[in-house]
Structure formats: C-alpha cells, structure tokens
Design a protein around this motif. Sequence first.
Motif, PDB file in Angstrom:
ATOM      1  N   PRO A   1       0.835  -1.206   0.000  1.00 24.53           N
ATOM      2  CA  PRO A   1       0.000   0.000   0.000  1.00 24.53           C
ATOM      3  C   PRO A   1       0.867   1.252   0.000  1.00 24.53           C
ATOM      4  CG  PRO A   1       0.010  -1.019   2.176  1.00 24.53           C
ATOM      5  CD  PRO A   1       0.698  -1.975   1.258  1.00 24.53           C
TER       6      PRO A   1
ATOM      7  N   SER B   1      -4.861   1.661   6.488  1.00 23.18           N
ATOM      8  CA  SER B   1      -4.400   1.157   5.187  1.00 23.18           C
ATOM      9  C   SER B   1      -3.532  -0.082   5.347  1.00 23.18           C
ATOM     10  CB  SER B   1      -3.607   2.249   4.454  1.00 23.18           C
ATOM     11  OG  SER B   1      -4.398   3.380   4.208  1.00 23.18           O
ATOM     12  N   THR B   2      -2.665  -0.073   6.357  1.00 24.41           N
ATOM     13  CA  THR B   2      -1.815  -1.230   6.608  1.00 24.41           C
ATOM     14  C   THR B   2      -2.644  -2.439   7.017  1.00 24.41           C
ATOM     15  OG1 THR B   2      -0.027   0.243   7.306  1.00 24.41           O
ATOM     16  CG2 THR B   2       0.157  -2.069   7.927  1.00 24.41           C
TER      17      THR B   2
ATOM     18  N   TYR C   1      -4.316  -3.997   3.995  1.00 25.28           N
ATOM     19  CA  TYR C   1      -3.360  -4.802   3.223  1.00 25.28           C
ATOM     20  C   TYR C   1      -3.111  -6.138   3.900  1.00 25.28           C
ATOM     21  CZ  TYR C   1       1.155  -6.424   1.480  1.00 25.28           C
ATOM     22  OH  TYR C   1       2.174  -7.202   0.981  1.00 25.28           O
TER      23      TYR C   1
END
Length: 301
Positions: A261, A268-269, A272
């Motif tokens: 990402p 966001s992590t 992913y």
Amino acid sequence: MAISQYLKEIGRGRSSARALGREQAADLFGQVLDGAVTDLEVGGFCLAMRIKGETPTEMAGFLDAAHARLHKLPATDKPMVVLPSYNGARKLPLLTPLLALLLAREGLPVLVHGTATENTRVYTSEVLEALDIRAQTAIKPVAPGEVAFVPTQLLSAGLQRLLDVRRAVGLRNPAHSLVKLMNPCAGPSLVVGSYTHPEYAVSMAAVFELVQANALLLRGTEGEGVADPRRMPQMTGFVAGRRVALEEAQSGPLTALPNLPKAIDAASTAAYIRAVMTGKQAVPAPIARQVEHILRLVSPP
C-alpha cells in the motif's frame, strides 16, 4: 556498591571509560529499574552509556537484571514467538502484525510487546487495534494460534520509565537495545531480534551467545523485527546461544516489488494485511521465508 561508583567508571568519555563486568552491570541496571536512584543519576547513566556504548557483557548483565524483574508470561504448550516492536513505521507499511498473524496461523503463540517511543510514527499497537486485536491489560497466557500485544508497562514499569527518558533528552539509552533482546516468557520461546546498523548485528549476536538465547536475528524493516518485503535480509538463528546461518542477504538490483500500500497509516496497513491473510495478496517472499526459518527454529529435528 552505590551507582555513583559505576558512573565514575562508565562516565569518563568514549576513550577513557571502563566497561563493567556482567555482575556489576546487573547491579547497576537493577538499581535503575527498581527506582532506587535519583532522576539525575538516571540521566547520568543514560548519557554516559550513550557516549561510551554498551559492551555485549554489559548488555548481558542488563538483561540479567531485567529478566529477574519482568512480569513474565506463563509457559505455553508450544514455544512462544516473541516479537519486540518499538521502532514503528516512517516510510514503509508496518508489517510486524502480518508476521505475527502468519506465525499464529501456523499454530504458534505469538507475543508482541512494545510501546510508542516517538510521536510521529505508526506503531504496531495501532495496526493491531485496526485488526481488532486489543492490547492486554494484564499478564495472562497466550494460546497457540493467538497473537497478543503486551505493553511494556505491564512487563516492567522500570523499563517503561527508561524508554520514556528519550522523550526528555532526545537520545536513546540501553533500554532501547535491551527490549529487542529480552525474553519475557517463563517457558520455551524464540526471540526475534532486529537491528538497523551493521555494528548492532555484531553486538546483538554476541549477547544472544552470552545469554544462550533461542533467537532469530535480522536487519529488520526500519528497525522492526520483520523482514523487508522488498529485499531478502540476512538472517541468523541461535539455538541455546549456538549460532546457525539461515539466510544470506539478497544482492544485486531488485527485479520485482510486492504490491505494498502507498499509505502507511494503521487503517491502510491493516487492510493490506487482511488481503494477504485471505489470499487476495501474496505474502512477500522475504516474510514468507522468515516464517519458514522461525518454524524450523522452534521445531528442531
């Protein structure tokens, strides 16, 4: 012996300071952890060691003192994998939680311990919370197949105080190295230690040998104990302190990059990591190899 006697030995500057023996180092660090010294003495200790640098023997002594005082996690049916997480992420997604979940999927109990040491980074505790894994509020067993995050404060209030000194003086101290080496488990375990600068690879390996640790040592991603997803790092194992070569560092230009990402925030992590765990994204090859090496180390032939 009073701490002032030790400060006279270690506080003579880089060229004149004398290294402490293991028992002396344990006594000094024990007094610091116990809060038996003044804030001024703690500051003197931290600055003296920052200038001098700790020897492997001194770090072994510091570990002896810390291990004697830790609130340890109970033994489990399978060896516990210990993932120290203190550096956080600045430029790349923080994938220590991915490593933890991959190991737990193999049936291992996984302990992640850490604390935020700066205000401008993304930390494992934040990513784990985004994955619905909350920090423990008390020391309790970790089941096989479970990931547990334990704040440093629960393991040792004295260590937490030392780590917090960095916020006051702006410099790291021996506690920042020690937490990447310590074993907070009462039963069989494997510590995953990481370094950022090559000289720490030498010193940390020497400490693991001195304390007869079961460990894996690698150059981690931004100081975290997870392999860089873009390039295979060197990995070295330790079985009761005996060194075992596991993986050579990848050389040459990169031929392919994982689909990481672009944003490194916790949400966001976590998204992913969920995609990797469900098979929508491939496990980065260096992290997959790291999992393989850990599984071999905890299940010797």
